[in-house]
Motif scaffolding. Structure first.
Motif, mmCIF file in Angstrom:
data_model
loop_
_atom_site.group_PDB
_atom_site.id
_atom_site.type_symbol
_atom_site.label_atom_id
_atom_site.label_comp_id
_atom_site.label_asym_id
_atom_site.label_seq_id
_atom_site.Cartn_x
_atom_site.Cartn_y
_atom_site.Cartn_z
ATOM 1 N N UNK A 14 57.708 65.095 57.886
ATOM 2 C CA UNK A 14 57.080 64.465 56.554
ATOM 3 C C UNK A 14 55.832 65.156 56.463
ATOM 4 N N UNK A 15 55.007 65.521 57.354
ATOM 5 C CA UNK A 15 53.714 66.321 57.272
ATOM 6 C C UNK A 15 53.834 67.496 56.646
ATOM 7 N N UNK A 16 54.983 68.262 57.207
ATOM 8 C CA UNK A 16 55.074 69.567 56.632
ATOM 9 C C UNK A 16 55.634 69.776 55.409
ATOM 10 N N UNK A 17 56.502 68.937 54.785
ATOM 11 C CA UNK A 17 56.572 68.621 53.241
ATOM 12 C C UNK A 17 55.406 68.420 52.648
ATOM 13 N N UNK A 18 54.777 67.528 52.904
ATOM 14 C CA UNK A 18 53.765 66.971 52.257
ATOM 15 C C UNK A 18 52.528 68.159 52.362
ATOM 16 N N UNK A 19 52.366 68.873 53.467
ATOM 17 C CA UNK A 19 51.492 69.870 53.234
ATOM 18 C C UNK A 19 51.577 70.852 52.168
ATOM 19 N N UNK A 20 53.040 71.216 52.314
ATOM 20 C CA UNK A 20 53.283 72.361 51.031
ATOM 21 C C UNK A 20 52.941 72.118 49.597
ATOM 22 N N UNK A 21 53.304 70.821 49.333
ATOM 23 C CA UNK A 21 52.886 70.278 48.100
ATOM 24 C C UNK A 21 51.318 70.144 47.917
ATOM 25 N N UNK A 22 50.624 69.470 48.882
ATOM 26 C CA UNK A 22 49.297 69.282 48.692
ATOM 27 C C UNK A 22 48.564 70.592 48.764
ATOM 28 N N UNK A 23 49.020 71.521 49.471
ATOM 29 C CA UNK A 23 48.291 72.962 49.293
ATOM 30 C C UNK A 23 48.185 73.418 48.179
ATOM 31 N N UNK A 24 49.276 73.446 47.436
ATOM 32 C CA UNK A 24 49.315 73.930 45.957
ATOM 33 C C UNK A 24 48.627 73.338 45.192
ATOM 34 N N UNK A 25 48.707 71.901 45.114
ATOM 35 C CA UNK A 25 47.958 71.195 44.319
ATOM 36 C C UNK A 25 46.454 71.109 44.407
ATOM 37 N N UNK A 26 45.807 71.166 45.765
ATOM 38 C CA UNK A 26 44.615 71.396 46.017
ATOM 39 C C UNK A 26 44.049 72.542 45.743
ATOM 40 N N UNK A 27 44.794 73.845 45.987
ATOM 41 C CA UNK A 27 44.262 74.863 45.576
ATOM 42 C C UNK A 27 44.039 75.114 44.112
ATOM 43 N N UNK A 28 45.185 74.723 43.220
ATOM 44 C CA UNK A 28 45.201 74.741 41.831
ATOM 45 C C UNK A 28 43.929 73.979 41.281
ATOM 46 N N UNK A 29 43.803 73.032 41.854
ATOM 47 C CA UNK A 29 42.758 71.854 41.326
ATOM 48 C C UNK A 29 41.362 72.344 41.447
ATOM 49 N N UNK A 30 41.285 72.917 42.791
ATOM 50 C CA UNK A 30 40.019 73.451 43.301
ATOM 51 C C UNK A 30 39.538 74.645 42.328
ATOM 52 N N UNK A 31 40.629 75.581 42.245
ATOM 53 C CA UNK A 31 40.334 76.835 41.402
ATOM 54 C C UNK A 31 39.874 76.505 39.924
ATOM 55 N N UNK A 32 40.870 75.622 39.283
ATOM 56 C CA UNK A 32 40.721 75.070 38.001
ATOM 57 C C UNK A 32 39.241 74.428 37.643
ATOM 58 N N UNK A 33 38.846 73.619 38.707
ATOM 59 C CA UNK A 33 37.610 72.988 38.472
ATOM 60 C C UNK A 33 36.564 73.996 38.575
ATOM 61 N N UNK A 34 36.547 74.998 39.386
ATOM 62 C CA UNK A 34 35.666 75.993 39.411
ATOM 63 C C UNK A 34 35.551 76.701 38.058
ATOM 64 N N UNK A 35 36.747 76.922 37.562
ATOM 65 C CA UNK A 35 36.683 77.642 36.175
ATOM 66 C C UNK A 35 36.196 77.044 35.217
ATOM 67 N N UNK A 36 36.569 75.524 35.301
ATOM 68 C CA UNK A 36 35.974 74.588 34.200
ATOM 69 C C UNK A 36 34.598 74.344 34.228
ATOM 70 N N UNK A 37 33.830 74.252 35.449
ATOM 71 C CA UNK A 37 32.593 74.367 35.730
ATOM 72 C C UNK A 37 31.798 75.665 35.100
ATOM 73 N N UNK A 38 32.394 76.848 35.565
ATOM 74 C CA UNK A 38 31.844 78.081 35.059
ATOM 75 C C UNK A 38 31.819 78.102 33.434
ATOM 76 N N UNK A 39 32.761 77.696 32.990
ATOM 77 C CA UNK A 39 32.902 77.597 31.345
ATOM 78 C C UNK A 39 31.856 76.504 30.636
ATOM 79 N N UNK A 40 31.772 75.328 31.473
ATOM 80 C CA UNK A 40 30.684 74.400 31.081
ATOM 81 C C UNK A 40 29.204 75.105 31.087
ATOM 82 N N UNK A 41 29.089 75.780 32.095
ATOM 83 C CA UNK A 41 27.667 76.350 32.299
ATOM 84 C C UNK A 41 27.434 77.572 31.514
ATOM 85 N N UNK A 42 28.196 78.191 31.098
ATOM 86 C CA UNK A 42 28.135 79.220 30.272
ATOM 87 C C UNK A 42 27.847 78.893 28.597
#
Length: 172
Positions: free
Chosen positions: A144-172
């Motif tokens: 269960x952890x292995x299955x969950x890990x694959x899904x969560x890693x994709x989501x966390x990576x995407x959300x983290x990078x997108x939030x960083x890009x959103x913050x950059x856009x807001x600050x520019x």
């Protein structure tokens, strides 16, 4: 120039956050595999050497995780000093106390705590059945952890990078 440097810093931090989350998930899965290996090692050592479990935990059983080694050593010390007669209860108490330190979730901690009954039972056959049940439950948790890990890693990576890009856009 400062905006570019700030943007680069924000992007680096967001990628770093995604990497740290991924590393933590991988370490947690590695800990579950290490617990599984420890339980198997204890059962094989007990069957081959016919030594008491406290001797095995204190001298022969070693894992790559220092926290597990410390818990095993503590169990062995308590049992050798004869402070407590019931080894299963000592096992449960020690691993229950180190649950937070190990970073185990509810079901994982419960499986590890109950696995002690597989080494301190009344008969060898009862111990084997209890260990088999604990290993099945642990294997299910790992899967269960292995299955969950694959899904969560994709989501966390995407959300983290997108939030960083959103913050950059807001600050520019």
């Amino acid at each position: 120039m400062l905006k570019l440097l700030g943007s680069l810093l924000i992007m680096t931090a967001s990628v770093g956050l995604a990497y740290c989350i991924r590393r933590d998930m991988t370490k947690h899965l590695g800990l579950l595999y290490e617990i599984r290996k420890m339980l198997i090692d204890i059962s094989y050592a007990a069957a081959e050497s016919m030594q008491p479990v406290e001797i095995l935990l204190g001298c022969f059983i070693r894992t790559r995780d220092k926290r597990l080694n410390d818990a095993c050593k503590k169990i062995a010390d308590i049992l050798m000093e004869k402070k407590e007669e019931d080894g299963g209860k000592v096992w449960q108490d020690v691993f229950g106390a180190s649950r937070r330190e190990l970073g185990l979730r509810g079901e994982e901690a419960e499986i590890l705590e109950s696995a002690g009954g597989a080494f301190f039972g009344k008969s060898v056959e009862e111990n084997r059945k209890h260990l088999s049940l604990s290993m099945e439950r642990l294997d299910f948790c790992i899967e269960e952890n292995r299955k969950e890990q694959k899904e969560k890693q994709r989501v966390y990576q995407t959300v983290s990078v997108m939030c960083g890009l959103l913050l950059i856009i807001l600050l520019l």
